[in-house]
Design a protein around this motif. Structure first.
Motif, PDB file in Angstrom:
ATOM      1  N   ASP A   1       0.868  -1.168   0.000  1.00  0.00           N
ATOM      2  CA  ASP A   1       0.000   0.000   0.000  1.00  0.00           C
ATOM      3  C   ASP A   1       0.909   1.224   0.000  1.00  0.00           C
ATOM      4  O   ASP A   1       2.134   1.095  -0.176  1.00  0.00           O
ATOM      5  N   ALA A   2       0.358   2.397   0.199  1.00  0.00           N
ATOM      6  CA  ALA A   2       1.151   3.626   0.140  1.00  0.00           C
ATOM      7  C   ALA A   2       2.260   3.659   1.188  1.00  0.00           C
ATOM      8  O   ALA A   2       3.295   4.297   0.976  1.00  0.00           O
ATOM      9  N   ARG A   3       2.069   2.951   2.303  1.00  0.00           N
ATOM     10  CA  ARG A   3       3.071   2.985   3.378  1.00  0.00           C
ATOM     11  C   ARG A   3       4.294   2.131   3.091  1.00  0.00           C
ATOM     12  O   ARG A   3       5.409   2.512   3.425  1.00  0.00           O
ATOM     13  N   ASN A   4       4.118   0.956   2.501  1.00  0.00           N
ATOM     14  CA  ASN A   4       5.279   0.082   2.294  1.00  0.00           C
ATOM     15  C   ASN A   4       5.755   0.031   0.841  1.00  0.00           C
ATOM     16  O   ASN A   4       6.836  -0.485   0.573  1.00  0.00           O
ATOM     17  N   ARG A   5       5.014   0.597  -0.089  1.00  0.00           N
ATOM     18  CA  ARG A   5       5.431   0.591  -1.502  1.00  0.00           C
ATOM     19  C   ARG A   5       6.800   1.253  -1.704  1.00  0.00           C
ATOM     20  O   ARG A   5       7.611   0.737  -2.480  1.00  0.00           O
ATOM     21  N   PRO A   6       7.110   2.374  -1.021  1.00  0.00           N
ATOM     22  CA  PRO A   6       8.435   2.978  -1.217  1.00  0.00           C
ATOM     23  C   PRO A   6       9.600   2.027  -0.917  1.00  0.00           C
ATOM     24  O   PRO A   6      10.637   2.094  -1.584  1.00  0.00           O
ATOM     25  N   ASP A   7       9.427   1.130   0.041  1.00  0.00           N
ATOM     26  CA  ASP A   7      10.477   0.147   0.340  1.00  0.00           C
ATOM     27  C   ASP A   7      10.709  -0.780  -0.850  1.00  0.00           C
ATOM     28  O   ASP A   7      11.847  -1.093  -1.201  1.00  0.00           O
ATOM     29  N   PHE A   8       9.613  -1.207  -1.471  1.00  0.00           N
ATOM     30  CA  PHE A   8       9.714  -2.096  -2.628  1.00  0.00           C
ATOM     31  C   PHE A   8      10.313  -1.350  -3.816  1.00  0.00           C
ATOM     32  O   PHE A   8      11.163  -1.883  -4.536  1.00  0.00           O
ATOM     33  N   GLU A   9       9.881  -0.112  -4.022  1.00  0.00           N
ATOM     34  CA  GLU A   9      10.404   0.685  -5.135  1.00  0.00           C
ATOM     35  C   GLU A   9      11.903   0.939  -4.961  1.00  0.00           C
ATOM     36  O   GLU A   9      12.670   0.828  -5.922  1.00  0.00           O
ATOM     37  N   ALA A  10      12.325   1.271  -3.735  1.00  0.00           N
ATOM     38  CA  ALA A  10      13.741   1.536  -3.460  1.00  0.00           C
ATOM     39  C   ALA A  10      14.603   0.303  -3.718  1.00  0.00           C
ATOM     40  O   ALA A  10      15.769   0.418  -4.103  1.00  0.00           O
ATOM     41  N   ALA A  11      14.014  -0.885  -3.523  1.00  0.00           N
ATOM     42  CA  ALA A  11      14.746  -2.132  -3.745  1.00  0.00           C
ATOM     43  C   ALA A  11      14.710  -2.569  -5.210  1.00  0.00           C
ATOM     44  O   ALA A  11      15.268  -3.605  -5.565  1.00  0.00           O
TER      45      ALA A  11
ATOM     46  N   ILE B   1      14.672 -12.524   1.730  1.00  0.00           N
ATOM     47  CA  ILE B   1      14.231 -13.908   1.930  1.00  0.00           C
ATOM     48  C   ILE B   1      15.123 -14.656   2.921  1.00  0.00           C
ATOM     49  O   ILE B   1      14.630 -15.404   3.749  1.00  0.00           O
ATOM     50  N   GLU B   2      16.404 -14.456   2.862  1.00  0.00           N
ATOM     51  CA  GLU B   2      17.328 -15.232   3.677  1.00  0.00           C
ATOM     52  C   GLU B   2      17.555 -14.657   5.066  1.00  0.00           C
ATOM     53  O   GLU B   2      18.237 -15.262   5.877  1.00  0.00           O
ATOM     54  N   ASP B   3      16.988 -13.509   5.345  1.00  0.00           N
ATOM     55  CA  ASP B   3      17.128 -12.864   6.648  1.00  0.00           C
ATOM     56  C   ASP B   3      15.774 -12.970   7.352  1.00  0.00           C
ATOM     57  O   ASP B   3      14.851 -12.210   7.070  1.00  0.00           O
ATOM     58  N   GLY B   4      15.665 -13.928   8.266  1.00  0.00           N
ATOM     59  CA  GLY B   4      14.390 -14.204   8.930  1.00  0.00           C
ATOM     60  C   GLY B   4      13.766 -12.985   9.590  1.00  0.00           C
ATOM     61  O   GLY B   4      12.560 -12.759   9.472  1.00  0.00           O
ATOM     62  N   ASP B   5      14.565 -12.177  10.281  1.00  0.00           N
ATOM     63  CA  ASP B   5      14.029 -10.988  10.947  1.00  0.00           C
ATOM     64  C   ASP B   5      13.477  -9.992   9.927  1.00  0.00           C
ATOM     65  O   ASP B   5      12.398  -9.433  10.110  1.00  0.00           O
ATOM     66  N   ALA B   6      14.225  -9.767   8.851  1.00  0.00           N
ATOM     67  CA  ALA B   6      13.770  -8.842   7.807  1.00  0.00           C
ATOM     68  C   ALA B   6      12.518  -9.384   7.117  1.00  0.00           C
ATOM     69  O   ALA B   6      11.578  -8.631   6.859  1.00  0.00           O
ATOM     70  N   LEU B   7      12.507 -10.686   6.854  1.00  0.00           N
ATOM     71  CA  LEU B   7      11.341 -11.305   6.220  1.00  0.00           C
ATOM     72  C   LEU B   7      10.093 -11.092   7.078  1.00  0.00           C
ATOM     73  O   LEU B   7       9.033 -10.701   6.570  1.00  0.00           O
ATOM     74  N   ARG B   8      10.220 -11.313   8.371  1.00  0.00           N
ATOM     75  CA  ARG B   8       9.069 -11.127   9.265  1.00  0.00           C
ATOM     76  C   ARG B   8       8.627  -9.660   9.318  1.00  0.00           C
ATOM     77  O   ARG B   8       7.439  -9.359   9.329  1.00  0.00           O
ATOM     78  N   ALA B   9       9.578  -8.743   9.294  1.00  0.00           N
ATOM     79  CA  ALA B   9       9.231  -7.315   9.318  1.00  0.00           C
ATOM     80  C   ALA B   9       8.477  -6.925   8.046  1.00  0.00           C
ATOM     81  O   ALA B   9       7.458  -6.227   8.111  1.00  0.00           O
ATOM     82  N   TRP B  10       8.934  -7.395   6.896  1.00  0.00           N
ATOM     83  CA  TRP B  10       8.255  -7.083   5.639  1.00  0.00           C
ATOM     84  C   TRP B  10       6.884  -7.758   5.602  1.00  0.00           C
ATOM     85  O   TRP B  10       5.918  -7.181   5.106  1.00  0.00           O
ATOM     86  N   ALA B  11       6.783  -8.968   6.152  1.00  0.00           N
ATOM     87  CA  ALA B  11       5.498  -9.675   6.193  1.00  0.00           C
ATOM     88  C   ALA B  11       4.508  -8.949   7.107  1.00  0.00           C
ATOM     89  O   ALA B  11       3.313  -8.868   6.791  1.00  0.00           O
ATOM     90  N   GLN B  12       4.984  -8.413   8.216  1.00  0.00           N
ATOM     91  CA  GLN B  12       4.103  -7.657   9.113  1.00  0.00           C
ATOM     92  C   GLN B  12       3.560  -6.418   8.411  1.00  0.00           C
ATOM     93  O   GLN B  12       2.389  -6.079   8.559  1.00  0.00           O
ATOM     94  N   ARG B  13       4.404  -5.745   7.635  1.00  0.00           N
ATOM     95  CA  ARG B  13       3.934  -4.565   6.900  1.00  0.00           C
ATOM     96  C   ARG B  13       2.949  -4.969   5.803  1.00  0.00           C
ATOM     97  O   ARG B  13       2.003  -4.240   5.512  1.00  0.00           O
ATOM     98  N   ALA B  14       3.153  -6.147   5.222  1.00  0.00           N
ATOM     99  CA  ALA B  14       2.207  -6.645   4.218  1.00  0.00           C
ATOM    100  C   ALA B  14       0.860  -6.946   4.867  1.00  0.00           C
ATOM    101  O   ALA B  14      -0.202  -6.662   4.287  1.00  0.00           O
TER     102      ALA B  14
END
Length: 132
Positions: free
Chosen positions: A50-60, A86-99
């Motif tokens: 959504d508008a809150r997490n899209r910038p993270d995806f665009e930056a990547a 994908i390989e960083d469990g903590d980062a994966l969980r953080a991105w999943a929470q934002r999703a």
């Protein structure tokens, strides 16, 4: 599709809540606590944006999940998860929470549990028969 990848996601995201995968879109829908937070297609994970997490995806340098319909390309509000996450469990969980937050903000209702939904339908059929 690699069942190992789905199992990995279920294991890593289990700390966040109830995780399930359901076949759809020629791939699998990824659900967290009954809300669809991702699409797993051809061993690629796309998460809800959504508008809150899209910038993270665009930056990547990520791009949305697309498919063709009646000769037109259709983009969904699910974007490819950057490979390094994908390989960083903590980062994966953080991105999943934002999703999940994006799914909640979009007003996406919780998907009924399959057993509960089937039971509810059976009760409705019995009630309908009694009324006849």
């Amino acid at each position: 599709m690699s069942s190992g990848y789905g199992t990995y996601l279920e294991d890593e995201l289990a700390l966040l809540g109830q995780v399930s995968l359901r076949r759809m879109f020629g791939g699998e829908g990824l659900f967290l606590d009954g809300r669809m937070i991702g699409i797993l297609a051809e061993d690629v994970l796309y998460l809800k944006v959504d508008a809150r997490n899209r910038p993270d995806f665009e930056a990547a340098g990520s791009e949305p999940f697309t498919y063709e319909r009646m000769g037109l390309e259709v983009a969904l509000s699910f974007w490819r998860l950057p490979d390094e996450i994908i390989e960083d469990g903590d980062a994966l969980r953080a991105w999943a929470q934002r999703a999940k937050a994006a799914a909640v903000a979009a007003g996406q209702p919780k998907a009924p549990r399959r057993k509960a939904a089937a039971k509810k339908k059976a009760v409705k059929r019995k009630t309908a028969r009694k009324r006849r």
